[in-house]
Scaffold this active site. Structure first.
Site, PDB file in Angstrom:
ATOM      1  CE  LYS A  54      -3.797  -2.367   2.357  1.00  0.00           C
ATOM      2  NZ  LYS A  54      -4.395  -2.744   3.638  1.00  0.00           N
ATOM      3  CD  GLN A  98      -3.424  -4.301   6.737  1.00  0.00           C
ATOM      4  OE1 GLN A  98      -3.496  -3.285   6.054  1.00  0.00           O
ATOM      5  NE2 GLN A  98      -3.830  -5.477   6.285  1.00  0.00           N
ATOM      6  CG  ASP A 121      -9.870  -0.017   5.450  1.00  0.00           C
ATOM      7  OD1 ASP A 121      -9.655  -0.572   4.360  1.00  0.00           O
ATOM      8  OD2 ASP A 121      -9.148  -0.149   6.453  1.00  0.00           O
TER       9      ASP A 121
HETATM   10  N1  GUN Z   1      -6.802  -6.651   6.363  1.00  0.00           N
HETATM   11  C1  GUN Z   1      -7.146  -7.415   5.304  1.00  0.00           C
HETATM   12  N2  GUN Z   1      -7.825  -6.675   4.387  1.00  0.00           N
HETATM   13  C2  GUN Z   1      -7.907  -5.431   4.887  1.00  0.00           C
HETATM   14  C3  GUN Z   1      -8.465  -4.220   4.399  1.00  0.00           C
HETATM   15  O1  GUN Z   1      -9.046  -4.133   3.314  1.00  0.00           O
HETATM   16  N3  GUN Z   1      -8.336  -3.140   5.217  1.00  0.00           N
HETATM   17  C4  GUN Z   1      -7.715  -3.213   6.421  1.00  0.00           C
HETATM   18  N4  GUN Z   1      -7.658  -2.102   7.153  1.00  0.00           N
HETATM   19  N5  GUN Z   1      -7.173  -4.316   6.900  1.00  0.00           N
HETATM   20  C5  GUN Z   1      -7.266  -5.417   6.137  1.00  0.00           C
END
Ligand code: GUN
Length: 296
Positions: A54, A98, A121
């Site tokens: 990311k 995350q 998100d």
């Molecule tokens: N962990 C796995 N997928 C995601 C996601 O799309 N967003 C976040 N914040 N954590 C994750």
């Protein structure tokens, strides 16, 4: 007859190039560099890889990316304090914590603490509620990426029977809500299967489009799939031999389906591209500028 590949990696690259241009244009007009803060608590190896991906994508799109790394023993109070600080920081347009979080932390309280206008998100109850009402603001990235993949491949969803396998907040529920909406890339007849569903294979076999997001390696086998159906695989797992696989048995299912996403290179890269899209949208919202991709 082997299925054609739905190339998420290629589409994500094209979208990222477009977003980089849009971010540049926005910066020239407004003087604002879209900023994303990613918070990583602990040292889960998979989460570390996702966060690095990311961060690289944000930088490549000409946006500002920050990663705040906190030790696994971080208290809930300290994490909430960090979120308050990020909420108050005008250079931070998007906040992503995350998941999963360590056991001592209540994920719900953390998600609810994020300013909904910075919730790239799309997990905050107000964003989830807007999506459920058919008036989305920030939509979770993986579901958004799935819809973009279907649209790009000109796969008709209107009137299609879609079976979503899995009811998570991150993928299953929001993708079902998106497909239920009115309009392009939606208007589908949606069924959601979950751990309480009797004979999910029989239900999946009725689908024109199957979205596998149950988090079980290679669970969906060829006998779950109607000939010529489209299969979207959201899972990612590492097998004993070190290779990656999804929730779908790719070798078997690709003999039956018309189109299928690979793992890796399918849904995963689209998730990252949609995070960039949401971050740019958050910066535009903060600046009071209309989003040119808003379809209403
Ligand atoms: N962990 C796995 N997928 C995601 C996601 O799309 N967003 C976040 N914040 N954590 C994750």
């Amino acid at each position: 007859m082997a299925a054609a590949i739905l190339d998420g990696k290629g589409l994500a690259e094209r979208i990222r190039e477009r977003l980089a241009l849009e971010a540049l244009e926005f910066r020239v007009k407004s003087g604002i560099v879209p900023g994303l803060s990613v918070v990583l608590v602990g040292d889960d190896p998979a989460s570390r890889v996702y966060v690095r991906n990311k961060q690289n994508a944000v930088a490549a799109a000409g946006m500002h990316g920050d990663v705040v790394r906190l030790p696994v023993e971080t208290s809930q109070a300290d994490l909430l304090k960090l979120i308050d600080d990020l909420n108050a920081d005008p250079a931070v347009h998007g906040i992503l914590v995350q998941l999963p979080l360590p056991r001592q932390i209540d994920s719900r309280a953390v998600i609810e603490r994020i300013d909904p206008l910075k919730d790239v998100d799309g997990f905050h109850p107000s964003n989830f509620g807007l999506l459920a009402q058919g008036n989305p603001r920030f939509v979770p990235c993986t579901p958004l990426g799935i819809i973009e993949l279907l649209k790009d491949a000109e796969i008709e969803t209107r009137g299609a029977r879609v079976v979503v396998l899995g009811r998570s907040q991150v993928v299953g529920k929001p993708v079902a809500l998106l497909l239920l909406q009115k309009g392009k890339g939606a208007d589908a007849t949606v069924t959601v299967c979950h751990t309480g569903t009797k004979d999910p294979a029989a239900i999946a076999r009725e689908a024109d489009i199957v979205i596998a997001a149950m988090g079980q390696p290679e669970r969906v086998t060829a006998d779950w799939i109607k000939p010529w159906a489209v299969v979207i695989d959201v899972g990612i797992h590492r097998k004993a031999d070190g290779k990656l696989c999804g929730d779908v048995d790719f070798a078997g299912v690709s003999q039956v389906a018309s189109r299928i996403t690979p793992v890796p290179g399918g849904v995963g890269p689209m998730t990252v591209a949609m995070l960039l899209s949401n971050t740019l949208r958050a910066a535009r919202l903060a600046a009071g500028v209309d989003d040119p991709h808003e379809e209403g």
